[in-house]
Design a protein around this motif. Structure first.
Motif, PDB file in Angstrom:
ATOM      1  N   ILE A 135      15.303   2.839  -3.164  1.00  6.82           N
ATOM      2  CA  ILE A 135      14.565   4.085  -3.372  1.00  6.82           C
ATOM      3  C   ILE A 135      13.832   4.035  -4.706  1.00  6.82           C
ATOM      4  O   ILE A 135      12.650   4.373  -4.796  1.00  6.82           O
ATOM      5  CB  ILE A 135      15.523   5.288  -3.327  1.00  6.82           C
ATOM      6  CG1 ILE A 135      16.078   5.467  -1.911  1.00  6.82           C
ATOM      7  CG2 ILE A 135      14.836   6.561  -3.784  1.00  6.82           C
ATOM      8  CD1 ILE A 135      17.249   6.416  -1.830  1.00  6.82           C
ATOM      9  N   LEU A 136      14.529   3.597  -5.745  1.00  4.58           N
ATOM     10  CA  LEU A 136      13.902   3.518  -7.062  1.00  4.58           C
ATOM     11  C   LEU A 136      12.758   2.523  -7.069  1.00  4.58           C
ATOM     12  O   LEU A 136      11.739   2.735  -7.723  1.00  4.58           O
ATOM     13  CB  LEU A 136      14.942   3.172  -8.121  1.00  4.58           C
ATOM     14  CG  LEU A 136      16.001   4.245  -8.363  1.00  4.58           C
ATOM     15  CD1 LEU A 136      17.038   3.731  -9.359  1.00  4.58           C
ATOM     16  CD2 LEU A 136      15.394   5.539  -8.837  1.00  4.58           C
ATOM     17  N   GLY A 137      12.907   1.438  -6.319  1.00  2.49           N
ATOM     18  CA  GLY A 137      11.836   0.449  -6.228  1.00  2.49           C
ATOM     19  C   GLY A 137      10.584   1.033  -5.609  1.00  2.49           C
ATOM     20  O   GLY A 137       9.471   0.785  -6.070  1.00  2.49           O
ATOM     21  N   VAL A 138      10.758   1.833  -4.583  1.00  2.94           N
ATOM     22  CA  VAL A 138       9.611   2.488  -3.942  1.00  2.94           C
ATOM     23  C   VAL A 138       8.953   3.439  -4.930  1.00  2.94           C
ATOM     24  O   VAL A 138       7.731   3.472  -5.064  1.00  2.94           O
ATOM     25  CB  VAL A 138      10.025   3.219  -2.649  1.00  2.94           C
ATOM     26  CG1 VAL A 138       8.896   4.086  -2.130  1.00  2.94           C
ATOM     27  CG2 VAL A 138      10.442   2.215  -1.587  1.00  2.94           C
ATOM     28  N   PHE A 139       9.765   4.230  -5.657  1.00  2.00           N
ATOM     29  CA  PHE A 139       9.197   5.143  -6.659  1.00  2.00           C
ATOM     30  C   PHE A 139       8.391   4.373  -7.697  1.00  2.00           C
ATOM     31  O   PHE A 139       7.290   4.775  -8.053  1.00  2.00           O
ATOM     32  CB  PHE A 139      10.291   5.937  -7.374  1.00  2.00           C
ATOM     33  CG  PHE A 139      10.764   7.138  -6.611  1.00  2.00           C
ATOM     34  CD1 PHE A 139       9.878   8.077  -6.140  1.00  2.00           C
ATOM     35  CD2 PHE A 139      12.113   7.321  -6.380  1.00  2.00           C
ATOM     36  CE1 PHE A 139      10.316   9.182  -5.444  1.00  2.00           C
ATOM     37  CE2 PHE A 139      12.572   8.423  -5.686  1.00  2.00           C
ATOM     38  CZ  PHE A 139      11.664   9.358  -5.214  1.00  2.00           C
ATOM     39  N   ARG A 140       8.947   3.262  -8.168  1.00  2.00           N
ATOM     40  CA  ARG A 140       8.225   2.472  -9.161  1.00  2.00           C
ATOM     41  C   ARG A 140       6.888   1.987  -8.610  1.00  2.00           C
ATOM     42  O   ARG A 140       5.866   2.058  -9.280  1.00  2.00           O
ATOM     43  CB  ARG A 140       9.065   1.287  -9.625  1.00  2.00           C
ATOM     44  CG  ARG A 140      10.043   1.631 -10.722  1.00  2.00           C
ATOM     45  CD  ARG A 140      10.584   0.379 -11.380  1.00  2.00           C
ATOM     46  NE  ARG A 140      11.402  -0.402 -10.474  1.00  2.00           N
ATOM     47  CZ  ARG A 140      12.680  -0.190 -10.240  1.00  2.00           C
ATOM     48  NH1 ARG A 140      13.307   0.790 -10.838  1.00  2.00           N
ATOM     49  NH2 ARG A 140      13.349  -0.948  -9.401  1.00  2.00           N
ATOM     50  N   LYS A 141       6.897   1.489  -7.392  1.00  2.00           N
ATOM     51  CA  LYS A 141       5.662   0.980  -6.783  1.00  2.00           C
ATOM     52  C   LYS A 141       4.640   2.094  -6.609  1.00  2.00           C
ATOM     53  O   LYS A 141       3.458   1.913  -6.851  1.00  2.00           O
ATOM     54  CB  LYS A 141       5.948   0.362  -5.405  1.00  2.00           C
ATOM     55  CG  LYS A 141       6.691  -0.923  -5.475  1.00  2.00           C
ATOM     56  CD  LYS A 141       5.749  -2.046  -5.807  1.00  2.00           C
ATOM     57  CE  LYS A 141       6.472  -3.358  -5.703  1.00  2.00           C
ATOM     58  NZ  LYS A 141       5.699  -4.449  -6.226  1.00  2.00           N
ATOM     59  N   LEU A 142       5.097   3.263  -6.163  1.00  2.00           N
ATOM     60  CA  LEU A 142       4.182   4.346  -5.837  1.00  2.00           C
ATOM     61  C   LEU A 142       3.653   5.072  -7.062  1.00  2.00           C
ATOM     62  O   LEU A 142       2.522   5.524  -7.079  1.00  2.00           O
ATOM     63  CB  LEU A 142       4.846   5.346  -4.895  1.00  2.00           C
ATOM     64  CG  LEU A 142       5.153   4.814  -3.518  1.00  2.00           C
ATOM     65  CD1 LEU A 142       5.920   5.851  -2.718  1.00  2.00           C
ATOM     66  CD2 LEU A 142       3.882   4.443  -2.779  1.00  2.00           C
TER      67      LEU A 142
ATOM     68  N   LEU B 121       0.881  17.257   0.345  1.00  2.46           N
ATOM     69  CA  LEU B 121       2.215  17.857   0.386  1.00  2.46           C
ATOM     70  C   LEU B 121       3.228  17.136  -0.495  1.00  2.46           C
ATOM     71  O   LEU B 121       4.085  17.770  -1.118  1.00  2.46           O
ATOM     72  CB  LEU B 121       2.743  17.883   1.826  1.00  2.46           C
ATOM     73  CG  LEU B 121       2.078  18.867   2.768  1.00  2.46           C
ATOM     74  CD1 LEU B 121       2.523  18.598   4.203  1.00  2.46           C
ATOM     75  CD2 LEU B 121       2.417  20.306   2.368  1.00  2.46           C
ATOM     76  N   ILE B 122       3.145  15.824  -0.554  1.00  2.00           N
ATOM     77  CA  ILE B 122       4.182  15.051  -1.235  1.00  2.00           C
ATOM     78  C   ILE B 122       3.693  14.405  -2.529  1.00  2.00           C
ATOM     79  O   ILE B 122       4.251  14.653  -3.590  1.00  2.00           O
ATOM     80  CB  ILE B 122       4.780  13.978  -0.291  1.00  2.00           C
ATOM     81  CG1 ILE B 122       5.474  14.658   0.892  1.00  2.00           C
ATOM     82  CG2 ILE B 122       5.737  13.067  -1.044  1.00  2.00           C
ATOM     83  CD1 ILE B 122       6.619  15.597   0.539  1.00  2.00           C
ATOM     84  N   ASP B 123       2.700  13.580  -2.465  1.00  4.03           N
ATOM     85  CA  ASP B 123       2.295  12.840  -3.663  1.00  4.03           C
ATOM     86  C   ASP B 123       1.778  13.752  -4.765  1.00  4.03           C
ATOM     87  O   ASP B 123       1.854  13.410  -5.937  1.00  4.03           O
ATOM     88  CB  ASP B 123       1.260  11.777  -3.324  1.00  4.03           C
ATOM     89  CG  ASP B 123       1.893  10.552  -2.690  1.00  4.03           C
ATOM     90  OD1 ASP B 123       3.103  10.578  -2.426  1.00  4.03           O
ATOM     91  OD2 ASP B 123       1.176   9.574  -2.471  1.00  4.03           O
ATOM     92  N   GLU B 124       1.245  14.903  -4.416  1.00  4.34           N
ATOM     93  CA  GLU B 124       0.754  15.835  -5.430  1.00  4.34           C
ATOM     94  C   GLU B 124       1.790  16.902  -5.768  1.00  4.34           C
ATOM     95  O   GLU B 124       1.522  17.806  -6.549  1.00  4.34           O
ATOM     96  CB  GLU B 124      -0.549  16.475  -4.941  1.00  4.34           C
ATOM     97  CG  GLU B 124      -1.662  15.441  -4.792  1.00  4.34           C
ATOM     98  CD  GLU B 124      -2.919  15.986  -4.159  1.00  4.34           C
ATOM     99  OE1 GLU B 124      -3.046  17.215  -4.010  1.00  4.34           O
ATOM    100  OE2 GLU B 124      -3.786  15.162  -3.808  1.00  4.34           O
TER     101      GLU B 124
END
Length: 111
Positions: free
Chosen positions: A99-106, A15-18
């Motif tokens: 939030i941006l840090g999480v996006f970068r990690k993921l 649902l989310i990562d894809e």
């Protein structure tokens, strides 16, 4: 992982990562409940040498919350998701870097 946790994890990833819409992703990951859970998961993931994915460290309860939130955001229109994400990012200056840090990690690694 037990079967229920595996199923929840896979549903969240589908649902989310894809998901193709970055505004939906931004709205989801900026949700206060998701943000709180993801901060814990990323810390745990880093503590374990960044092995696997952060979601691998979620409890069943956390996965259930993430799944309910994923269902809410995955089918949202781009305009609604954008409005939500922008309002959250603009509401607290110190929240945006997290939030941006999480996006970068993921999203900076092969998933």
């Amino acid at each position: 992982m037990d079967q229920v946790r595996d199923e929840l994890r896979e549903k969240i990833l589908q649902l989310i990562d894809e998901h193709k819409n970055n505004w939906v992703l931004a709205a989801y990951y900026s949700d206060p409940d998701v943000d709180t859970i993801m901060k814990r998961l990323v810390k745990e993931w880093e503590k374990n040498g960044e092995e696997g994915k952060p979601i691998d460290y979620a409890t069943r309860e956390e996965l259930e919350i993430l799944y309910l939130k994923a269902r809410k955001y995955a089918f949202m229109s781009e305009n609604t998701a954008r409005a939500i994400a922008m309002s959250r990012m603009g509401s607290e200056e110190e929240k945006t870097p997290a939030i941006l840090g999480v996006f970068r990690k993921l999203f900076s690694r092969d998933r």
